[in-house]
Motif scaffolding. Structure first.
Motif, PDB file in Angstrom:
ATOM      1  N   VAL A  37      -2.314  -4.538  -0.569  1.00 48.39           N
ATOM      2  CA  VAL A  37      -2.449  -3.584   0.536  1.00 48.39           C
ATOM      3  C   VAL A  37      -1.341  -3.783   1.572  1.00 48.39           C
ATOM      4  CG1 VAL A  37      -4.937  -3.321   0.213  1.00 48.39           C
ATOM      5  CG2 VAL A  37      -4.091  -5.020   1.850  1.00 48.39           C
ATOM      6  N   GLU A  38      -0.800  -4.988   1.651  1.00 47.17           N
ATOM      7  CA  GLU A  38       0.326  -5.213   2.555  1.00 47.17           C
ATOM      8  C   GLU A  38       1.532  -4.384   2.101  1.00 47.17           C
ATOM      9  OE1 GLU A  38       2.953  -8.841   4.532  1.00 47.17           O
ATOM     10  OE2 GLU A  38       2.028  -9.130   2.560  1.00 47.17           O
ATOM     11  N   ALA A  39       1.714  -4.278   0.778  1.00 50.79           N
ATOM     12  CA  ALA A  39       2.806  -3.460   0.249  1.00 50.79           C
ATOM     13  C   ALA A  39       2.620  -1.995   0.636  1.00 50.79           C
ATOM     14  CB  ALA A  39       2.890  -3.605  -1.273  1.00 50.79           C
ATOM     15  N   MET A  40       1.378  -1.519   0.604  1.00 50.87           N
ATOM     16  CA  MET A  40       1.114  -0.131   1.016  1.00 50.87           C
ATOM     17  C   MET A  40       1.596   0.101   2.441  1.00 50.87           C
ATOM     18  SD  MET A  40      -2.830   0.229  -0.282  1.00 50.87           S
ATOM     19  CE  MET A  40      -3.355  -0.254  -1.922  1.00 50.87           C
ATOM     20  N   TRP A  41       1.214  -0.815   3.322  1.00 52.79           N
ATOM     21  CA  TRP A  41       1.579  -0.681   4.728  1.00 52.79           C
ATOM     22  C   TRP A  41       3.094  -0.733   4.906  1.00 52.79           C
ATOM     23  CZ3 TRP A  41       3.875  -4.310   8.133  1.00 52.79           C
ATOM     24  CH2 TRP A  41       3.913  -3.901   9.470  1.00 52.79           C
ATOM     25  N   LEU A  42       3.748  -1.634   4.203  1.00 49.05           N
ATOM     26  CA  LEU A  42       5.198  -1.764   4.321  1.00 49.05           C
ATOM     27  C   LEU A  42       5.916  -0.484   3.908  1.00 49.05           C
ATOM     28  CD1 LEU A  42       5.692  -5.408   2.958  1.00 49.05           C
ATOM     29  CD2 LEU A  42       6.155  -4.611   5.296  1.00 49.05           C
ATOM     30  N   MET A  43       5.393   0.198   2.894  1.00 54.44           N
ATOM     31  CA  MET A  43       6.025   1.453   2.451  1.00 54.44           C
ATOM     32  C   MET A  43       6.063   2.479   3.574  1.00 54.44           C
ATOM     33  SD  MET A  43       4.438   1.992  -1.348  1.00 54.44           S
ATOM     34  CE  MET A  43       4.055   0.519  -2.305  1.00 54.44           C
ATOM     35  N   LEU A  44       4.996   2.532   4.374  1.00 57.47           N
ATOM     36  CA  LEU A  44       4.934   3.541   5.427  1.00 57.47           C
ATOM     37  C   LEU A  44       5.667   3.108   6.691  1.00 57.47           C
ATOM     38  CD1 LEU A  44       1.451   5.239   5.135  1.00 57.47           C
ATOM     39  CD2 LEU A  44       3.498   5.415   3.710  1.00 57.47           C
ATOM     40  N   GLN A  45       6.123   1.860   6.739  1.00 56.29           N
ATOM     41  CA  GLN A  45       6.931   1.419   7.873  1.00 56.29           C
ATOM     42  C   GLN A  45       8.421   1.636   7.614  1.00 56.29           C
ATOM     43  OE1 GLN A  45       4.645   0.863  10.197  1.00 56.29           O
ATOM     44  NE2 GLN A  45       3.321   1.035   8.389  1.00 56.29           N
ATOM     45  N   HIS A  46       8.777   1.889   6.366  1.00 54.52           N
ATOM     46  CA  HIS A  46      10.178   2.090   6.011  1.00 54.52           C
ATOM     47  C   HIS A  46      10.643   3.469   6.453  1.00 54.52           C
ATOM     48  CE1 HIS A  46      13.842   2.106   3.472  1.00 54.52           C
ATOM     49  NE2 HIS A  46      13.746   0.799   3.614  1.00 54.52           N
ATOM     50  N   ASP A  47      11.920   3.561   6.807  1.00 54.50           N
ATOM     51  CA  ASP A  47      12.455   4.828   7.321  1.00 54.50           C
ATOM     52  C   ASP A  47      12.376   5.952   6.297  1.00 54.50           C
ATOM     53  OD1 ASP A  47      13.039   3.673   9.754  1.00 54.50           O
ATOM     54  OD2 ASP A  47      15.128   3.235   9.250  1.00 54.50           O
ATOM     55  N   HIS A  48      12.528   5.600   5.021  1.00 51.75           N
ATOM     56  CA  HIS A  48      12.579   6.625   3.987  1.00 51.75           C
ATOM     57  C   HIS A  48      11.422   6.450   3.006  1.00 51.75           C
ATOM     58  CE1 HIS A  48      16.552   7.663   5.475  1.00 51.75           C
ATOM     59  NE2 HIS A  48      16.899   6.394   5.372  1.00 51.75           N
ATOM     60  N   ALA A  49      10.780   7.563   2.684  1.00 55.45           N
ATOM     61  CA  ALA A  49       9.688   7.539   1.708  1.00 55.45           C
ATOM     62  C   ALA A  49      10.245   7.376   0.305  1.00 55.45           C
ATOM     63  CB  ALA A  49       8.881   8.832   1.796  1.00 55.45           C
ATOM     64  N   ASP A  50       9.492   6.680  -0.546  1.00 53.42           N
ATOM     65  CA  ASP A  50       9.961   6.444  -1.914  1.00 53.42           C
ATOM     66  C   ASP A  50       8.772   5.956  -2.744  1.00 53.42           C
ATOM     67  OD1 ASP A  50      11.689   6.268  -4.065  1.00 53.42           O
ATOM     68  OD2 ASP A  50      13.183   5.071  -3.001  1.00 53.42           O
ATOM     69  N   ASP A  51       9.047   5.661  -4.006  1.00 56.17           N
ATOM     70  CA  ASP A  51       8.034   5.143  -4.920  1.00 56.17           C
ATOM     71  C   ASP A  51       8.369   3.702  -5.278  1.00 56.17           C
ATOM     72  OD1 ASP A  51       6.971   7.773  -4.975  1.00 56.17           O
ATOM     73  OD2 ASP A  51       8.463   8.312  -6.479  1.00 56.17           O
ATOM     74  N   TYR A  52       7.339   2.865  -5.350  1.00 55.61           N
ATOM     75  CA  TYR A  52       7.555   1.440  -5.587  1.00 55.61           C
ATOM     76  C   TYR A  52       6.549   0.890  -6.591  1.00 55.61           C
ATOM     77  CZ  TYR A  52      10.280   1.560  -1.232  1.00 55.61           C
ATOM     78  OH  TYR A  52      11.203   1.851  -0.252  1.00 55.61           O
TER      79      TYR A  52
END
Length: 331
Positions: free
Chosen positions: A229-244
């Protein structure tokens, strides 16, 4: 200003860990729950009293529009789904509608809110390693061809590509986490890891003799839900949306799972304790699922912290304690 987050599927293991993480970071947390008399909602009110529960259903677009308008979220995490793979063969239509079509509905609700309010909302979609199914390369990356082998996997592919489409068509900050298997003491009892940990606990307490399983040679890339779930949060803190891809990069078989689980209670030879039941064999088994999370590690700085051995033992210890309390309460 205090950030606001809306989580669908908040009563699942991921939703509960994510709610805790966001609360610790100072968010106002809203959780979507289907049904007014949902027993899981009552439990959530006790364990997570800081979550404001909103009634809504992924099958009902109007309810989602209302929920998003009420929460006024900065971030939306779509974790809601019918997530038990075996069940998806029994009810492919409902699985497709909720796990696939539900993604479209929540994306539309977020887009409507953005257009009407002028606010930007960051969106997370819970994609799945089950999308890889008949794997075309090992390990799997964000660029691996998707070849799902279950109705659940097919529905997740739909939701995954719909998220990409909304990102590209409307400029939404919409990211997908292709999460490989992640477990915890909060995992549902229908999943094999929790089925094993509960059975092992009951065996050591003398409450049952055997556990019935399917393919013991099936391998998965298992991690800890609290890490993921920490990874989920980190994705939305990044400037650009993407898939991981989010994974440990290691695979372990059901046999290895049994080795560690039984070792935790002092049993080295579990062969007489396990019964192979053909009823638990999948109609179409997936091949070796092992993820390459290099992109998440390098771009987001994410790393898994809990190893497989520690995870299994954590679950067994939890269930020994839980089953002991249940047995004592029944006396």
């Amino acid at each position: 200003m205090t950030k606001r987050a809306l989580i669908t599927g908040i009563t699942g293991q991921d939703g509960m860990y994510l709610a805790e993480l966001l609360h610790e970071k100072g968010y106002d947390v809203f959780g979507l729950v289907a049904g007014q008399n949902n027993p899981k909602a009552d439990l959530l009110r006790v364990t997570h009293p800081y979550v404001e529960i909103i009634s809504g259903n992924l099958l009902d677009l109007v309810s989602l529009i209302r929920a998003v308008a009420h929460a006024k979220p900065d971030e939306v995490y779509n974790l809601g789904a019918i997530s038990f793979v075996a069940y998806s063969w029994e009810n492919a239509r409902l699985t497709s509608d909720v796990t696939g079509g539900g993604v479209l509905n929540i994306l539309e609700a977020v887009r409507f809110f953005q257009d009407s309010s002028g606010r930007d909302v960051r969106f997370y979609q819970a994609s799945s390693s089950e999308m890889f199914g008949k794997v075309q390369e090992v390990p799997q990356t964000e660029k691996t061809l998707l070849w799902p082998r279950s109705p659940y996997g097919v529905a997740k592919v739909y939701g995954h590509y719909m998220t990409i489409n909304y990102r590209e068509s409307y400029g939404m900050h919409a990211s997908s986490g292709v999460l490989f298997n992640h477990e915890s003491p909060r995992r549902g009892p229908e999943f094999v890891t929790r089925k094993v940990s509960q059975a092992v606990a009951r065996i050591t307490l003398g409450l049952q003799d055997q556990i019935a399983l399917g393919n013991l040679d099936a391998k998965r890339d298992w991690g800890f839900a609290g890490d993921y779930v920490e990874a989920m949060w980190l994705m939305l803190q990044h400037d650009h949306a993407d898939d991981y891809v989010i994974s440990t990069g290691e695979t372990h078989s059901i046999r290895e799972l049994l080795d560690i689980a039984f070792d935790e209670i002092g049993i080295s030879d579990w062969s007489e304790r396990v019964h192979i039941d053909p009823a638990f064999m999948r109609p179409a088994e997936v091949d070796e699922l092992i993820g390459d999370s290099t992109k998440a590690r390098e771009t987001l700085g994410w790393r898994p912290k809990v190893g497989f051995d520690e995870l299994v033992r954590m679950m067994v210890r939890h269930d020994v304690d839980d089953q002991s309390k249940r047995a004592a309460g029944a006396q």
